[in-house]
Structure formats: C-alpha cells, structure tokens
Design a protein around this motif. Structure first.
Motif, short mmCIF file in Angstrom:
data_model
loop_
_atom_site.label_atom_id
_atom_site.label_comp_id
_atom_site.label_asym_id
_atom_site.label_seq_id
_atom_site.Cartn_x
_atom_site.Cartn_y
_atom_site.Cartn_z
N UNK A 148 0.84 -1.20 0.00
CA UNK A 148 0.00 0.00 0.00
C UNK A 148 0.87 1.24 0.00
N UNK A 149 0.28 2.32 -0.50
CA UNK A 149 0.94 3.63 -0.52
C UNK A 149 0.07 4.60 0.25
N UNK A 150 0.68 5.30 1.22
CA UNK A 150 -0.04 6.28 2.03
C UNK A 150 0.59 7.65 1.86
N UNK A 151 -0.22 8.70 2.08
CA UNK A 151 0.32 10.05 1.98
C UNK A 151 0.97 10.46 3.29
N UNK A 152 1.35 11.73 3.42
CA UNK A 152 2.08 12.19 4.60
C UNK A 152 1.22 12.16 5.86
N UNK A 153 -0.09 12.02 5.70
CA UNK A 153 -0.98 11.93 6.86
C UNK A 153 -1.37 10.49 7.16
N UNK B 70 -4.66 8.08 14.63
CA UNK B 70 -5.96 7.54 14.24
C UNK B 70 -6.16 6.11 14.70
N UNK B 71 -5.08 5.29 14.67
CA UNK B 71 -5.26 3.86 14.94
C UNK B 71 -4.12 3.28 15.79
N UNK B 72 -3.28 4.14 16.37
CA UNK B 72 -2.24 3.65 17.27
C UNK B 72 -1.09 2.99 16.53
N UNK B 73 -0.37 2.14 17.22
CA UNK B 73 0.85 1.51 16.70
C UNK B 73 0.55 0.65 15.48
N UNK B 74 1.21 0.95 14.36
CA UNK B 74 1.12 0.15 13.14
C UNK B 74 2.25 0.55 12.22
N UNK B 75 2.53 -0.27 11.21
CA UNK B 75 3.70 -0.04 10.37
C UNK B 75 3.69 1.29 9.65
N UNK B 76 2.53 1.74 9.19
CA UNK B 76 2.45 3.00 8.46
C UNK B 76 2.63 4.18 9.42
N UNK B 77 1.80 4.23 10.45
CA UNK B 77 1.83 5.36 11.37
C UNK B 77 3.12 5.46 12.14
N UNK B 78 3.67 4.34 12.58
CA UNK B 78 4.91 4.38 13.37
C UNK B 78 6.11 4.74 12.49
N UNK B 79 6.10 4.32 11.22
CA UNK B 79 7.15 4.75 10.29
C UNK B 79 7.08 6.25 10.05
N UNK B 80 5.85 6.79 9.97
CA UNK B 80 5.69 8.24 9.82
C UNK B 80 6.25 8.96 11.05
N UNK B 81 5.98 8.41 12.24
CA UNK B 81 6.41 9.07 13.48
C UNK B 81 7.94 9.03 13.61
N UNK B 82 8.53 7.86 13.39
CA UNK B 82 9.98 7.72 13.60
C UNK B 82 10.80 8.26 12.43
N UNK B 83 10.19 8.30 11.24
CA UNK B 83 10.95 8.72 10.06
C UNK B 83 11.92 7.67 9.58
N UNK B 84 11.74 6.42 10.01
CA UNK B 84 12.65 5.34 9.65
C UNK B 84 11.84 4.12 9.21
#
Length: 692
Positions: free
Chosen positions: A127-132, A163-177
């Motif tokens: 999947x591809x997600x935007x900056x949000x 929006x949904x807590x810990x997950x691969x998309x959101x946590x990658x956005x948060x850490x930048x890694x």
C-alpha cells in the motif's frame, strides 16, 4: 486489577494452526518475539494506564520502539479495543487525495506495477499512504486486499498513530525510519492478526516525508527482510520523484527562457515550483531567501518561499510575494497550459558572488587559506563560502567535510582554523582516525594519566582535544571511529569537558571540530556503524568537496598551480603543455582526484622529454581517452578506444545541443526522440545547458 480481555483479544489467542508457528517464538530484528509474552505485556500496560503514563518503562519482552508507540497511543486517546482504522468513502475527498498526491502516485506507478504481479497468492499487499497516513493506492494478493477492507486497510483508510495507534504506516511516519510492527505489537486489538512493514518516502528536494510504502498481510507472511523490501521500494520511488523534479526543473527553465527575452545574465534569478519552493537560484544573495528556513543548509535551493495562487495572474502573483521579496519582478511559468511555477528576477547584485563578498570582509589569514584552495567551479566556491561562514561564526563549533579521497578536505579544516584564529598561537591539531589502532583511540583522543593501563606513559599524556584547546581539531576519516568510542566523543562535544583515561577530573576544552570523511555517513548510520546522535552533532553544518571530474576547467588551473610550484622548488622553468595533452587531461576521469593530478605533474617534471608535454608523454590511461584512429585497417580499429553506448548517447546529445543553440524542441527533433525522453536523458547524464 487487570482489565478483562475483550472478544477481539480472544481471537488472537485462538489463531489458526497454520499461523501458530509464526505467532509463537520468532526472531524480530535483534530480539526474540514471543506472542504470548507480548500479549501479556500489552494487557498489563492497559491494566495500569495511570502508572504507564507516569513511568513509561518498557518490559524486556517488548521492543522500546513499540512500547513508546503504545505510550503515545494511550496518551493520544486511542481505543485499544478498536477493530479498524477510520475510513473516508466520500468520492470527492478520494478524488482530492488523488489530485493532491498525483506526483507521488506517478513516481510509485512503476515500482507498484512490477511488484503487483509478484505479490499475487503470497498473502501480502503493498500500500501507498500520503504524509498523513491516508492510503492512496493498494496492490497485491486479491484475498488479502479483500480481507484488508475489514480493518479499512484500503484506499481512504487513515493509518497514522493518531488515528489507529501503533502500526507499520503510522509508526514509520512518526519515527521517520523503516519500521515493522508484528501481530501483538499493534496497539488495537482488531489488527493484531496482521503484520506490516513501512518505510517513509522523502521529497528529494527538501527531505520532508511525503508518504509511506507498506507491506501488510496476516502474521504468517512476516520475514525479517520485509523491512528491507519496503525500504528499497521507497528509495526507488524517491529516485523516480527526483527524475520527475529534474524534468520539471528543465521545462520551467526553458519556459523562463522563452518568456523573458530581456533577462540579463547579471540579474538575480530564483525559479520556484508549483509548491513555491526554490528549485533554481543564481546571483541571489542568501539573505534574499534565508528568512524561511524550511529547506536544507544549501543556500536558497529547496526552501519554501511563497504560495502560488491558483489563478496565476500577474496581480495575484505579486500579492502572494512575501514582504522581503517584493523588490523582485515575478513572472508566471506555465506548462501545458497550467501554472507550474514562477520566476523571481532581482536587480543585479553589487558583487560577482557571495564568495567575493566574504573575501573582502575576512582578514588576511582567511584570505591566504582560501587562496590555497585552487579552483573557480561553482560547487567548489559554494563549499568555500560555507567554510568561510563557519570560520567567522562564533556559534558554530563543528563542521563536517565530506568528499572522496584526494579532494583536499584538510585544506577546509585549515581554512576554518585561519578564519577563527584569535592569536598567532592558536593550535591546529590533525589526527587521522584511519591510522589509529582500536586499542589506542581513547588514549589518543582524550589522553591518559600515569599508569592508566599497561603500556601507558609514566608521566601521563594529553589527548588531541587538550592539545587543540583554543584552536581547531581536524579528525580525518571520522567514519573509522570505533562505535564504542563514539559516545565519549559526543559527550566531550556536548559538555566541552574531557576526562583523561584513569582520571575522574574533568578538564575544560574550547575546541572547534572539523571532521572529514570519504564515507557516506548517512549509510553508516543506517547500517548501525555510526551513531545517529553523533552524526547530527558533527554534521549540523556540512560541506561536500566535489571530485575533480566534476570541477571542469579547474583541472587547468590546478595544472598551472602545481607546475609553477614544482618548478620553483626545483629551480627550473615551468613545463609547457600541448593542446592535445591538455584536452586529454581535461577529459580524464581522475579517480585519485587532486592528489593524483599533483603526483602526475611531479612525474612529468622528471620524465617529460624537453620542456613541452605532448600527448605521448602522458600515462596510457590518460592519453588513450583522446587517441583517434585514422586507419581503416582492422588492426588499427582494434586499437581504437572502446566507449559504451551511454558515452556515445551522451556525446550525441551534447553535439545536438551545440548545433541547435540549446533549443530543446529542435534537439529532440534532431535526435528523433520525444521531449520528455530528452529531459530524462539530460538529468541522467547531468548535462546542463549553458544559458543560465
């Protein structure tokens, strides 16, 4: 008292038999993952939320990255019993998302097309997600795509941590890694049967995160290399974005040339893209663009300057200019009928370049140090400019100098020393980290007291930090610094106090550090061989010394410089160089850079016949690049230098540019290729037109 386990949590404990092996004991990165232990840690975490909020210490069974994300999820009010992400099914909103992320979708199209078929029947989806964190594209196994709808892992689903807590998309956005989140590591109960690995996508121009690519599926698809796969895909997308941006930059420059016939070469020029970011700067002092510091350290390039209005009228563009840019003339730049950028033209600046301004202001010591760096190429002068600014700054205490071996990085350390000298006795200490054994690093850097270790000096010994006190310390090949020494170096730089080995007494030091390396420290950080915090500390300001092959006619200036220098020392007349010899020297790749060139000139002073250097006097690897064969005999043809198709194509484009005076439309027609293909080739070979 522990919170009751809800029905969704019960499903986790009752995973199908085919998933039990993957859900049990497995190796995730450098830790053993245990499904039940992770679930117990999650349940305990939720059972005592107030304590977790006061003292967020993670248990040994859970990675710190995951536990910190759980903590953010709790404090952010995420429902741990949630079974799905928020989903927008509004058609207008989806259409808006598609338009807003058109460049990202276009850049990802090739990678997604090649991977889509490979993921069929693998149980995985990409999947591809935007900056949000909102999904804008999804491909892969049909059943997994269908099942993903149950948790809203589909276009329009919002998967950031808020929006949904810990997950691969959101946590990658948060850490930048690049990040993976496996099964019970998810925060919400309804997605704990899934595994996902996400990697952020950064804009090549300004480095900001603009999206995430993520591989997801039920937990049995987990493999340690899933993270590497999405990281590689993210890099491919970033490369495609860079190519798109280069093509757009070329087209905007062409549009400006067509629309501004009265533009003078001495005018200041900034071209901004459709997002208002500077993509081209010429003859513009840094002060004109420095009020908005969103971009990188490189002056001007990549910084956000303005919002382009939708209408594109001259009046609206003039109103959109920030107050500090009102002195310029602004011209809309349209591509295919749409406003895609603008050109900002400033009155001529009084000085030829910002470097020349620096030269007039600095003292004689700094002028002498600058004079030691021979060259007039744009990239080299930009590096000199930044080094001069660091030298004159009282607040910048470190500089990172990056570049290939033999480019002259130590000269920049001496430049900083010359420009920051307060007295004639301020020390300059240089240490090559590549020449020190691992056992001696601590002693050489920080010193030791008498008897601190076997073989220690009886009198004790100061380290290079103490020796450089009040001056400049040059640490060459800092990438060779052992990982275990790096925290101590960071502490000295932060606290400006050094402790000798075996001594508890701190010694204050006032040292400016110039670190240099021929390695890519960002890659070293990613590989875990260099500390991230140390990299950010020494690389707050960095310069790249360009290789000799990218410095154009600087080769001729350096030949003249070394020729006269060696002749003066030997008491001889300087050598003369024939036209063909100079052509061959200009065309040579120079893998050894300036050091190789200097050694060659010294060799020619010894071996050249007479006072003139001819083509045959040059080494074979240099003269071969300029040799032409005039015979049609097969034997003569075998001696002809062989070039690649890429070399021939590059030269054909250069010839066509020269023949058509830089008109890209005519060049494309002459070569029989489309304009987009020509733009891509210009970027691929780094060919620049000489009009701006």
């Amino acid at each position: 008292m522990k919170r009751e386990i809800g029905p969704n949590q019960m499903k986790i404990d009752a995973l199908p038999a085919r998933a039990s092996a993957a859900a049990g004991q497995m190796l995730l990165g450098n830790i053993d993952y245990d499904e039940r232990a992770t679930m117990r840690a999650w349940e305990d975490f939720l059972a005592d939320e107030p304590k977790c909020a006061r003292d967020p210490i993670h248990p040994s069974s859970v990675r710190s990255l995951i536990h910190e994300s759980w903590y953010r999820s709790v404090t952010g009010g995420i429902n741990a019993q949630g079974i799905e992400a928020p989903l927008s099914s509004d058609r207008d909103e989806i259409e808006y998302l598609t338009r807003a992320n058109a460049e990202l979708l276009s850049a990802a199209r090739r990678s997604f097309a090649s991977l889509g078929q490979l993921l069929d029947r693998t149980g995985a989806m990409l999947v591809l997600a935007d900056s949000d964190g909102v999904l804008i594209d999804a491909i892969g196994d049909k059943k997994t795509l269908h099942d993903g709808m149950d948790i809203h892992l589909a276009i329009g689903g919002k998967w950031n941590e808020g929006a949904v807590g810990t997950n691969g998309i959101g946590t990658a956005l948060w850490t930048g890694e690049p990040t993976f989140v496996h099964a019970a590591e998810h925060f919400c109960a309804g997605i704990k049967s899934w595994t996902c690995a996400g990697a952020p996508i950064r804009d090549p121009l300004d480095g900001k995160i603009i999206g995430v690519v993520d591989l997801s599926g039920y937990s049995p698809i987990f493999r340690p290399h899933n993270t590497a796969l999405v990281a590689a895909t993210a890099r491919q997308i970033e490369k495609a974005l860079a190519e798109q941006q280069q093509e757009q930059r070329t087209r905007l420059l062409e549009a400006f040339i067509s629309s501004a016939p009265s533009y003078r070469r001495k005018d200041g020029l900034v071209i901004v893209d459709h997002r208002g970011r500077a993509i081209f700067c010429k003859n513009v002092p840094d002060g004109e663009t420095s009020e908005m510091m969103d971009g990188p350290m490189e002056p001007g390039r990549g910084r956000w300057l303005m919002n382009l209005p939708s209408s594109g009228s001259d009046a609206d563009l003039a109103k959109a200019l920030p107050a500090h840019l009102r002195s310029c003339h602004i011209t809309p730049l349209k591509l295919d009928g749409d406003l895609r950028g603008a050109a900002l033209v400033f009155p001529p600046v009084p000085a030829a370049s910002s470097v020349a301004v620096v030269h007039r202001k600095v003292d004689k010591h700094l002028q002498d140090a600058v004079a030691m760096i021979v060259g007039e190429s744009e990239a080299l002068q930009a590096a000199i400019d930044i080094a001069c600014r660091v030298a004159r700054s009282g607040s910048v205490t470190s500089l990172l100098v990056e570049g290939e071996t033999g480019t002259g990085k130590e000269l920049f350390a001496r430049l900083v020393h010359a420009g920051s000298r307060r007295t004639a006795n301020d020390p300059f200490i240089a240490m090559n980290c590549g020449a020190i054994t691992r056992d001696l690093f601590g002693s050489e850097l920080f010193g030791h007291v008498a008897g601190a270790f076997t073989g220690a000096s009886r009198e004790g010994k100061p380290g290079v930090f103490e020796l450089a006190n009040g001056g400049v310390l040059s640490l060459d090949e800092i990438g060779e610094l052992p990982l275990e020494i790096q925290p101590f170096l960071l502490r000295v730089l932060e606290e400006r106090v050094v402790n000798r080995i075996g001594d508890s007494r701190g010694r204050p030091v006032d040292v400016r550090l110039v670190a240099s390396t021929n390695r890519d420290l960002k890659q070293e950080v990613a590989a875990g061989r260099f500390r991230r915090d140390l990299y950010y500390r020494i690389g707050a300001v960095s310069i790249t010394v360009p290789p000799l092959r990218e410095r154009g006619e600087d080769v001729l200036l350096l030949i003249e410089h070394f020729n006269r220098q060696i002749a003066t020392v030997a008491g001889e007349d300087p050598l003369e160089f024939s036209h063909k010899a100079l052509e061959a020297l200009l065309a040579y790749h120079w893998p050894g850079n300036v050091r190789e060139l200097k050694n060659l000139v010294g060799r020619l002073h010894i071996l050249a016949r007479g006072g003139t250097v001819e083509l045959q006097d040059l080494p074979g690897e240099i003269s071969a690049g300029n040799r032409t064969i005039h015979s049609d005999h097969p034997a003569a043809m075998l001696e002809a230098p062989v070039c690649t198709f890429e070399d021939a194509e590059c030269q054909a484009i250069k010839n066509a540019l020269a023949a058509e005076g830089g008109n890209l439309s005519k060049v494309a027609l002459r070569l029989g290729i489309s304009r987009p293909t020509l733009y891509r080739k210009l970027g691929q070979y780094g060919i620049r037109r000489g009009f701006l």
